[in-house]
Design a protein around this motif. Structure first.
Motif, PDB file in Angstrom:
ATOM      1  N   THR A  27      56.409  31.247  72.888  1.00 24.43           N
ATOM      2  CA  THR A  27      57.752  30.766  72.455  1.00 24.43           C
ATOM      3  C   THR A  27      57.349  29.800  71.286  1.00 24.43           C
ATOM      4  N   ALA A  28      56.350  28.898  71.205  1.00 26.09           N
ATOM      5  CA  ALA A  28      55.976  28.215  70.157  1.00 26.09           C
ATOM      6  C   ALA A  28      55.490  29.100  68.873  1.00 26.09           C
ATOM      7  N   SER A  29      55.138  30.122  68.996  1.00 28.41           N
ATOM      8  CA  SER A  29      54.636  31.083  68.039  1.00 28.41           C
ATOM      9  C   SER A  29      56.106  31.739  67.185  1.00 28.41           C
ATOM     10  N   ILE A  30      57.099  31.997  68.038  1.00 29.74           N
ATOM     11  CA  ILE A  30      58.189  32.437  67.411  1.00 29.74           C
ATOM     12  C   ILE A  30      59.144  31.442  66.800  1.00 29.74           C
ATOM     13  N   GLN A  31      59.017  30.279  67.345  1.00 28.57           N
ATOM     14  CA  GLN A  31      59.832  29.207  66.762  1.00 28.57           C
ATOM     15  C   GLN A  31      59.117  28.819  65.297  1.00 28.57           C
ATOM     16  N   ASP A  32      57.818  28.877  65.217  1.00 24.38           N
ATOM     17  CA  ASP A  32      57.030  28.297  64.000  1.00 24.38           C
ATOM     18  C   ASP A  32      57.418  29.626  63.043  1.00 24.38           C
ATOM     19  N   THR A  33      57.657  30.884  63.403  1.00 27.94           N
ATOM     20  CA  THR A  33      57.719  31.955  62.602  1.00 27.94           C
ATOM     21  C   THR A  33      59.279  31.943  61.926  1.00 27.94           C
ATOM     22  N   LEU A  34      59.957  31.578  62.864  1.00 25.35           N
ATOM     23  CA  LEU A  34      61.563  31.129  62.214  1.00 25.35           C
ATOM     24  C   LEU A  34      61.637  30.275  61.576  1.00 25.35           C
ATOM     25  N   GLN A  35      61.042  28.950  61.536  1.00 27.88           N
ATOM     26  CA  GLN A  35      60.872  27.781  60.716  1.00 27.88           C
ATOM     27  C   GLN A  35      60.199  28.051  59.541  1.00 27.88           C
ATOM     28  N   ASN A  36      59.287  28.756  59.293  1.00 29.03           N
ATOM     29  CA  ASN A  36      58.591  28.942  58.244  1.00 29.03           C
ATOM     30  C   ASN A  36      58.691  30.488  57.869  1.00 29.03           C
ATOM     31  N   TRP A  37      59.743  31.076  57.842  1.00 29.10           N
ATOM     32  CA  TRP A  37      59.925  32.402  57.539  1.00 29.10           C
ATOM     33  C   TRP A  37      59.898  32.653  55.994  1.00 29.10           C
ATOM     34  N   ARG A  38      60.266  31.561  55.266  1.00 32.99           N
ATOM     35  CA  ARG A  38      60.283  31.335  53.834  1.00 32.99           C
ATOM     36  C   ARG A  38      59.315  30.306  53.650  1.00 32.99           C
ATOM     37  N   MET A  39      58.382  30.445  52.652  1.00 28.29           N
ATOM     38  CA  MET A  39      57.358  29.594  52.570  1.00 28.29           C
ATOM     39  C   MET A  39      56.896  29.415  50.872  1.00 28.29           C
ATOM     40  N   PRO A  40      56.595  28.379  50.404  1.00 24.16           N
ATOM     41  CA  PRO A  40      56.163  28.377  49.016  1.00 24.16           C
ATOM     42  C   PRO A  40      54.912  29.095  48.660  1.00 24.16           C
ATOM     43  N   ALA A  41      54.954  29.935  47.486  1.00 34.03           N
ATOM     44  CA  ALA A  41      53.771  30.623  46.888  1.00 34.03           C
ATOM     45  C   ALA A  41      53.053  30.123  45.813  1.00 34.03           C
ATOM     46  N   TYR A  42      51.799  30.109  45.849  1.00 33.62           N
ATOM     47  CA  TYR A  42      51.145  29.395  44.612  1.00 33.62           C
ATOM     48  C   TYR A  42      50.138  30.242  44.118  1.00 33.62           C
ATOM     49  N   HIS A  43      50.172  30.565  42.524  1.00 32.25           N
ATOM     50  CA  HIS A  43      49.132  31.426  41.932  1.00 32.25           C
ATOM     51  C   HIS A  43      48.263  30.811  41.304  1.00 32.25           C
ATOM     52  N   VAL A  44      46.917  30.960  41.518  1.00 33.54           N
ATOM     53  CA  VAL A  44      45.773  30.406  40.917  1.00 33.54           C
ATOM     54  C   VAL A  44      45.127  31.653  40.141  1.00 33.54           C
ATOM     55  N   GLN A  45      44.929  31.279  39.056  1.00 32.03           N
ATOM     56  CA  GLN A  45      44.136  32.331  38.050  1.00 32.03           C
ATOM     57  C   GLN A  45      43.323  31.461  37.093  1.00 32.03           C
TER      58      GLN A  45
END
Length: 370
Positions: A27-45
């Motif tokens: 239950t906690a895993s599915i809730q976490d997945t839905l809450q964080n379905w979109r997340m920020p991406a950072y590029h390091v170069q």
């Protein structure tokens, strides 16, 4: 609706633990997945220090632990660039992501771990705990030559110790030892403790201060973790001066902590969290005390399950020379089939880590995986 929820909570509480626990994890895993379905991406170069070629990393979510990965990969701190928001579907299938990339890092829960491992992502713990079994004979804990030599140095100097639950003493130690030591040893990657949190820990813990010539020179804060385990919450030495380590101070504090914990009836000491790299200096220092490695565990607090995001996903471009160089210099502690193993690229085995291989830890060389 309130009546139904109340009934469901009662039903849930009445379930046997072997049913309730996996249900809560799912239950906690599915809730976490839905809450964080979109997340920020950072590029390091940035340019790599040894080859002059550019290395590239992609980081998803907001994780302080990424600082140690950046430092290990590039040899220095590099400021990430925000790319925007990406869905788990885009990340899983590589849609709209910059390519090629040497390493990608993503926070996992058990549900996303199952999804992403099928696409050649590897699961790694965010940190490694090191547990010392106090039921073992003392000679098993101190059988390392390095430990024995450190203790001989400490005994020659003649440290003595003060045991206290005084928050005023903790405040002095915090400013004179804990913070300077964290800054000197970890520089910009340092995680600086919060004084109020440490004062809260001290209520059920103990502050052990080492004194030499009537001056306090080092201290260790132990936190009550469970009925059987005490945890090392913080440690430091005066002004962060690393010369104290060479004077056997850390060995003396560990030795005194083990003795105190035994007297209080504890069966184990958790020496605290270390980076999940097989050649990490603090990790190997703890292992030489006969510690056993352990991954983070999910646990209940106030009836709620915590620790669901205790692992991260790592995708390695093994065709990249930069990734191969990284795995050669920084063998990773991977979690596969509920066991820890080391993933490397023709890396040397650290001397203090060899005992872990004798105890069953697998060392995988991806250059010659067979």
């Amino acid at each position: 609706m309130h009546f139904i929820r109340k009934k469901l909570r009662k039903l849930h509480a009445a379930l046997p633990c072997n049913i309730r626990y996996p249900l809560d994890v799912a239950t906690a895993s599915i809730q976490d997945t839905l809450q964080n379905w979109r997340m920020p991406a950072y590029h390091v170069q940035a340019v790599l220090p040894d080859s002059g070629h550019e290395g590239k990393m992609l980081l998803f979510g907001d994780r302080p632990q990424y600082a140690s990965w950046i430092h290990r990969f590039f040899g220095r701190a590099v400021e990430p660039t925000l790319l925007g928001q990406f869905s788990l579907f885009q990340i899983l299938h590589g849609k709209s992501l910059p390519q090629p990339v040497d390493i990608m890092l993503l926070p996992f829960n058990p549900f996303t771990q199952f999804m992403f491992e099928r696409q050649e992502w590897r699961a790694m713990p965010l940190y490694i705990n090191c547990h010392v079994d106090l039921r073992k004979p003392i000679e098993d804990l101190f059988r390392s030559k390095a430990v024995k030599e450190d203790l001989r140095v400490a005994r020659r100097l003649g440290y003595h110790f003060d045991f206290s639950s005084d928050s005023n003493k903790l405040e002095e130690v915090f400013h004179q030892m804990f913070i300077p030591t964290a800054r000197s040893r970890h520089e910009e990657r340092a995680f600086l403790s919060n004084l109020e949190e440490l004062k809260f820990i001290l209520r059920d813990g103990i502050l052990i201060t080492a004194l030499l010539d009537e001056q306090s020179v080092g201290a260790i804060l132990l936190a009550h973790e469970s009925a059987e385990t005490i945890r090392l919450a913080n440690m430091g030495w005066r002004n962060g001066d690393d010369r104290w380590r060479k004077k056997g101070l850390v060995a003396a504090l560990f030795n005194e902590s083990f003795a105190w914990a035994r007297e209080q009836g504890y069966r184990a000491v958790n020496l605290g969290a270390s980076s999940p790299f097989a050649n990490d200096g603090p990790l190997n220092f703890k292992l030489k005390w006969g510690a056993k490695m352990a991954v983070p565990e999910f646990g209940y607090a106030n009836g709620q399950l915590h620790g669901i995001r205790s692992f991260m996903g790592v995708k390695l471009n093994l065709a990249s020379p930069a990734t191969q160089r990284f795995l050669s210099s920084t063998p990773l502690l991977e979690y596969k089939r509920s066991k820890l193993r080391v993933t490397s690229w023709n890396a040397e085995i650290p001397p203090l880590f060899r005992r872990q291989l004798d105890e069953g830890i697998e060392w995988i060389n991806l250059e010659k995986p067979d």
